[in-house]
Write a protein that holds these residues in place. Structure first.
Motif, PDB file in Angstrom:
ATOM      1  N   PHE A  88       0.824  -1.217   0.000  1.00  0.00           N
ATOM      2  CA  PHE A  88       0.000   0.000   0.000  1.00  0.00           C
ATOM      3  C   PHE A  88       0.857   1.266   0.000  1.00  0.00           C
ATOM      4  CE2 PHE A  88      -4.764  -0.065   0.553  1.00  0.00           C
ATOM      5  CZ  PHE A  88      -4.920  -1.270  -0.119  1.00  0.00           C
ATOM      6  N   THR A  89       2.114   1.118  -0.430  1.00  0.00           N
ATOM      7  CA  THR A  89       2.959   2.284  -0.687  1.00  0.00           C
ATOM      8  C   THR A  89       3.224   2.401  -2.182  1.00  0.00           C
ATOM      9  OG1 THR A  89       4.007   2.344   1.473  1.00  0.00           O
ATOM     10  CG2 THR A  89       5.297   3.195  -0.343  1.00  0.00           C
ATOM     11  N   ALA A  90       3.353   1.232  -2.827  1.00  0.00           N
ATOM     12  CA  ALA A  90       3.587   1.172  -4.277  1.00  0.00           C
ATOM     13  C   ALA A  90       4.778   2.046  -4.676  1.00  0.00           C
ATOM     14  CB  ALA A  90       2.317   1.550  -5.044  1.00  0.00           C
ATOM     15  N   GLY A  91       5.843   1.977  -3.869  1.00  0.00           N
ATOM     16  CA  GLY A  91       7.061   2.706  -4.218  1.00  0.00           C
ATOM     17  C   GLY A  91       6.821   4.197  -4.388  1.00  0.00           C
ATOM     18  N   TYR A  92       6.150   4.820  -3.432  1.00  0.00           N
ATOM     19  CA  TYR A  92       5.721   6.239  -3.504  1.00  0.00           C
ATOM     20  C   TYR A  92       4.763   6.483  -4.679  1.00  0.00           C
ATOM     21  CZ  TYR A  92      10.060   7.298  -0.838  1.00  0.00           C
ATOM     22  OH  TYR A  92      11.085   7.340   0.059  1.00  0.00           O
ATOM     23  N   GLY A  93       4.082   5.429  -5.123  1.00  0.00           N
ATOM     24  CA  GLY A  93       3.141   5.609  -6.237  1.00  0.00           C
ATOM     25  C   GLY A  93       3.711   5.227  -7.593  1.00  0.00           C
ATOM     26  N   VAL A  94       4.974   4.796  -7.606  1.00  0.00           N
ATOM     27  CA  VAL A  94       5.596   4.400  -8.875  1.00  0.00           C
ATOM     28  C   VAL A  94       4.837   3.234  -9.522  1.00  0.00           C
ATOM     29  CG1 VAL A  94       7.646   3.196  -9.771  1.00  0.00           C
ATOM     30  CG2 VAL A  94       7.915   5.225  -8.324  1.00  0.00           C
ATOM     31  N   HIS A  95       4.384   2.283  -8.677  1.00  0.00           N
ATOM     32  CA  HIS A  95       3.792   1.056  -9.209  1.00  0.00           C
ATOM     33  C   HIS A  95       2.274   1.183  -9.355  1.00  0.00           C
ATOM     34  CE1 HIS A  95       7.678  -0.757  -8.911  1.00  0.00           C
ATOM     35  NE2 HIS A  95       7.776  -0.334  -7.658  1.00  0.00           N
ATOM     36  N   ALA A  96       1.858   2.202 -10.069  1.00  0.00           N
ATOM     37  CA  ALA A  96       0.420   2.416 -10.257  1.00  0.00           C
ATOM     38  C   ALA A  96      -0.220   1.239 -10.991  1.00  0.00           C
ATOM     39  CB  ALA A  96       0.180   3.706 -11.021  1.00  0.00           C
ATOM     40  N   LEU A  97       0.518   0.596 -11.874  1.00  0.00           N
ATOM     41  CA  LEU A  97      -0.043  -0.528 -12.636  1.00  0.00           C
ATOM     42  C   LEU A  97       0.110  -1.842 -11.895  1.00  0.00           C
ATOM     43  CD1 LEU A  97       1.388   0.193 -16.212  1.00  0.00           C
ATOM     44  CD2 LEU A  97      -0.538   1.274 -15.048  1.00  0.00           C
ATOM     45  N   GLY A  98       0.630  -1.799 -10.671  1.00  0.00           N
ATOM     46  CA  GLY A  98       1.016  -3.020  -9.971  1.00  0.00           C
ATOM     47  C   GLY A  98       2.457  -3.330 -10.349  1.00  0.00           C
ATOM     48  N   HIS A  99       3.088  -4.206  -9.561  1.00  0.00           N
ATOM     49  CA  HIS A  99       4.496  -4.526  -9.829  1.00  0.00           C
ATOM     50  C   HIS A  99       4.643  -5.368 -11.088  1.00  0.00           C
ATOM     51  CE1 HIS A  99       6.313  -3.079  -6.039  1.00  0.00           C
ATOM     52  NE2 HIS A  99       5.107  -3.316  -5.542  1.00  0.00           N
ATOM     53  N   ASN A 100       5.666  -5.034 -11.844  1.00  0.00           N
ATOM     54  CA  ASN A 100       6.070  -5.854 -13.010  1.00  0.00           C
ATOM     55  C   ASN A 100       4.910  -6.161 -13.952  1.00  0.00           C
ATOM     56  OD1 ASN A 100       8.910  -6.251 -12.734  1.00  0.00           O
ATOM     57  ND2 ASN A 100       8.500  -7.506 -10.921  1.00  0.00           N
ATOM     58  N   HIS A 101       4.203  -5.134 -14.337  1.00  0.00           N
ATOM     59  CA  HIS A 101       3.049  -5.364 -15.233  1.00  0.00           C
ATOM     60  C   HIS A 101       3.528  -6.058 -16.519  1.00  0.00           C
ATOM     61  CE1 HIS A 101      -0.432  -4.784 -17.739  1.00  0.00           C
ATOM     62  NE2 HIS A 101      -1.112  -4.375 -16.669  1.00  0.00           N
ATOM     63  N   PRO A 102       2.872  -7.188 -16.883  1.00  0.00           N
ATOM     64  CA  PRO A 102       3.376  -7.958 -18.029  1.00  0.00           C
ATOM     65  C   PRO A 102       3.401  -7.168 -19.338  1.00  0.00           C
ATOM     66  CG  PRO A 102       1.287  -8.843 -17.199  1.00  0.00           C
ATOM     67  CD  PRO A 102       1.736  -7.822 -16.224  1.00  0.00           C
ATOM     68  N   ALA A 103       2.438  -6.287 -19.545  1.00  0.00           N
ATOM     69  CA  ALA A 103       2.403  -5.549 -20.822  1.00  0.00           C
ATOM     70  C   ALA A 103       3.577  -4.566 -20.915  1.00  0.00           C
ATOM     71  CB  ALA A 103       1.073  -4.801 -20.946  1.00  0.00           C
ATOM     72  N   VAL A 104       3.939  -3.952 -19.794  1.00  0.00           N
ATOM     73  CA  VAL A 104       5.070  -3.009 -19.831  1.00  0.00           C
ATOM     74  C   VAL A 104       6.368  -3.789 -20.018  1.00  0.00           C
ATOM     75  CG1 VAL A 104       6.264  -1.131 -18.633  1.00  0.00           C
ATOM     76  CG2 VAL A 104       3.791  -1.399 -18.370  1.00  0.00           C
ATOM     77  N   ARG A 105       6.462  -4.938 -19.343  1.00  0.00           N
ATOM     78  CA  ARG A 105       7.665  -5.773 -19.537  1.00  0.00           C
ATOM     79  C   ARG A 105       7.789  -6.177 -21.006  1.00  0.00           C
ATOM     80  NH1 ARG A 105       7.827 -10.473 -15.160  1.00  0.00           N
ATOM     81  NH2 ARG A 105       9.658 -10.959 -16.392  1.00  0.00           N
ATOM     82  N   ALA A 106       6.665  -6.574 -21.591  1.00  0.00           N
ATOM     83  CA  ALA A 106       6.700  -7.005 -23.000  1.00  0.00           C
ATOM     84  C   ALA A 106       7.092  -5.841 -23.910  1.00  0.00           C
ATOM     85  CB  ALA A 106       5.341  -7.570 -23.404  1.00  0.00           C
ATOM     86  N   ALA A 107       6.568  -4.652 -23.625  1.00  0.00           N
ATOM     87  CA  ALA A 107       6.896  -3.481 -24.456  1.00  0.00           C
ATOM     88  C   ALA A 107       8.390  -3.164 -24.358  1.00  0.00           C
ATOM     89  CB  ALA A 107       6.057  -2.276 -24.017  1.00  0.00           C
ATOM     90  N   LEU A 108       8.954  -3.353 -23.171  1.00  0.00           N
ATOM     91  CA  LEU A 108      10.391  -3.082 -23.002  1.00  0.00           C
ATOM     92  C   LEU A 108      11.221  -4.129 -23.752  1.00  0.00           C
ATOM     93  CD1 LEU A 108      10.482  -2.019 -19.249  1.00  0.00           C
ATOM     94  CD2 LEU A 108      10.921  -0.578 -21.238  1.00  0.00           C
ATOM     95  N   HIS A 109      10.833  -5.390 -23.617  1.00  0.00           N
ATOM     96  CA  HIS A 109      11.545  -6.432 -24.362  1.00  0.00           C
ATOM     97  C   HIS A 109      11.479  -6.146 -25.862  1.00  0.00           C
ATOM     98  CE1 HIS A 109      12.711  -9.270 -21.296  1.00  0.00           C
ATOM     99  NE2 HIS A 109      11.517  -9.221 -20.747  1.00  0.00           N
ATOM    100  N   ALA A 110      10.280  -5.782 -26.334  1.00  0.00           N
ATOM    101  CA  ALA A 110      10.118  -5.546 -27.774  1.00  0.00           C
ATOM    102  C   ALA A 110      11.010  -4.390 -28.232  1.00  0.00           C
ATOM    103  CB  ALA A 110       8.647  -5.248 -28.085  1.00  0.00           C
TER     104      ALA A 110
END
Ligand code: PLP
Length: 469
Positions: free
Chosen positions: A65-87
């Motif tokens: 319930f801190t989410a890294g000062y709000g950094v993790h708005a999408l939840g931790h390690n969101h799969p779509a963002v990880r995939a976009a970075l890999h791509a």
């Protein structure tokens, strides 16, 4: 797309040298911070993170319930963002060439501008909230030719040398002076103080968080921002909103300034959640005319530029983050869950009037503030500050109870220690809200608070005295 890369030397070292972690951190990073975490009872080590949860080395799971000062708005390690970075990595796209007007950067800027009112469409990319705010201070002075910049008490805009002048925490500023001249802090919510300050017509900008984050989850009073915008325009000053913490859906609207109908700021700073919890990305978005005044002439085109502005991985994370926020309905979820959280906190305040002094916030930026443990006997001024300290220790004690006994991660406000902040990922569920509210109820219902607070204060203040010369 392959996500199964061979183990790097760093990951191997992490696996092999895990046990040395705290000592290594003390040796090479920040010994005082490591010690503070230990003394406060927060010295855990996390090995994995997914969605709403962190997992520690013993395999225990924690609701974040801190989410890294709000950094993790999408939840931790969101799969779509990880995939976009890999791509993006796999595409071989060039980055940081410094010799082209990058289409990739422009596409990121276009996507960000599309979330804002028309006209707010010039974007400076950077890697942090502080950098975005430094850019804001320079913009204000360059665009207006004026020097004075106004901030608001209990605000937090970062810790770099420029914005440090707007930090309302003397103990964290005084060793670094002289600070930037011309910076002033105004009383929170006081329109006549603001009107007087702007009336001298020498103010470059008013800098304001529509909902203060570290200042204790404090929304500006209704109508204040609209009046500020009117006064700024009347007196030739810019209105700059710092949405580094409260923006990107957290308050139940895409941008927190949108709670004030019709308001259009001159510039907006964002960061934290912008990189989807995986890339450091910040941005200052500026109204076209203001940008033209500051940097429109070619001779000024290089006046504010940084090497890492708008790189491929940053743009991939940002673009995907904005898509996920929209397509997964996270702003709407923040509004609905925020209303539930706010209702549960209000009920808690009614049930525990001797400990809870106030609950406040907007959407999923909610705070619960505790009483001065002396029951206000210390009054105001210097003694009042001591009251804030005891209330701050109480908030810390509650946070520790949530962590140790309920596996819930929370933090207190950096500029308002008596406020326990609740800033979960925007993907939070109704069940998670219930769990946190029930846990808070249990912790507040316990006896023996006073002894626990005294013990905690003894550990923290005692250690400090040992170190202070
Ligand atoms: N502005 C606000 C409102 C913040 O909450 C913060 C950080 O907490 C900052 C600016 C500074 O951001 P950063 O830590 O990324 O430099």
């Amino acid at each position: 797309m392959s996500t199964q890369a061979p183990e790097s030397a760093l990951l191997r070292a992490l696996r092999e040298r895990w046990a040395e972690g705290p000592g290594l951190y003390r040796q090479h990073v920040n010994p005082g911070f490591a010690e503070l975490l230990d003394l406060a009872g927060f010295g855990r080590r996390y090995v994995r993170a997914e969605g709403l949860e962190l997992e520690d080395e013993r395999g225990e799971r924690y609701l974040d319930f801190t989410a890294g000062y709000g950094v993790h708005a999408l939840g931790h390690n969101h799969p779509a963002v990880r995939a976009a970075l890999h791509a993006m990595l796999d595409s071989g796209a060039p980055g940081f060439t410094q010799v082209e007007a990058s289409t990739l950067t422009a596409l990121g800027a276009e996507a960000l501008a599309a979330t804002l009112p028309a006209g707010l469409d010039k974007v400076f990319f950077c890697s942090s909230g502080s950098e975005a705010m430094e850019a804001a201070l320079k913009l204000a002075r360059a665009a207006t030719g004026r020097r004075r910049i106004l901030g608001i008490r209990r605000s937090f805009h970062g810790t770099t040398l420029g914005v440090l002048g707007l930090l309302d925490a003397p103990a964290r500023r005084e060793r670094f002076g002289p600070l930037l001249p011309g910076l002033e802090l105004l009383q929170f919510g006081d329109r006549s103080v603001l009107a007087r300050a702007l009336g001298k017509r020498d103010v470059a900008a008013l800098v304001v968080e529509p909902v203060q984050g570290e200042g204790g989850c404090r929304p500006q009073p209704e109508g204040y921002l609209a009046e500020a915008a009117r006064l700024c325009r009347e007196h030739g000053a810019l209105l700059i909103v710092d949405e580094v913490q409260c923006g990107l859906g957290r308050t139940g609207r895409m941008w927190a300034f949108e709670h004030e109908p019709g308001l259009v700021p001159d510039a907006l700073a964002t960061a934290k959640a912008l990189g989807g919890g995986l890339m450091p990305v910040g941005a200052l978005v500026v109204r076209s005319e203001v940008h033209a005044q500051a940097y429109g002439a070619m001779r000024h085109a290089l006046d504010h530029k940084t090497t890492f502005s708008g790189g491929p991985l940053a743009m991939a994370a940002l673009h995907e983050t904005l898509r996920v926020l929209r397509d997964e309905g996270l702003v709407e979820n923040a509004r609905a869950r925020g209303a539930e959280l706010s209702a549960r906190l209000a009920a808690l305040a009614a049930r525990h009037p001797s400990t809870v002094s106030e609950v406040r916030g907007r959407g999923l930026l909610q705070g619960i503030r505790f009483h001065d443990a002396t029951g206000g006997l210390l009054g105001r001024g210097l003694w009042g500050k001591l009251g804030d300290l005891t209330a701050g220790m109480f908030a810390q004690h509650v946070s520790l109870g949530l962590l140790a006994d309920h596996h819930i991660v929370t933090q207190v406000g950096a500029c308002d220690l008596p406020t326990l902040k609740l800033t979960p990922p925007l993907t939070v569920t109704a069940q998670a809200i219930e769990r946190v509210a029930d846990a808070l109820d249990e912790v507040l219902s316990r006896g023996g608070h006073a002894q626990a607070v005294v013990a905690l204060a003894g550990r923290l203040l005692g250690a400090r005295q040992d170190r202070d010369p």
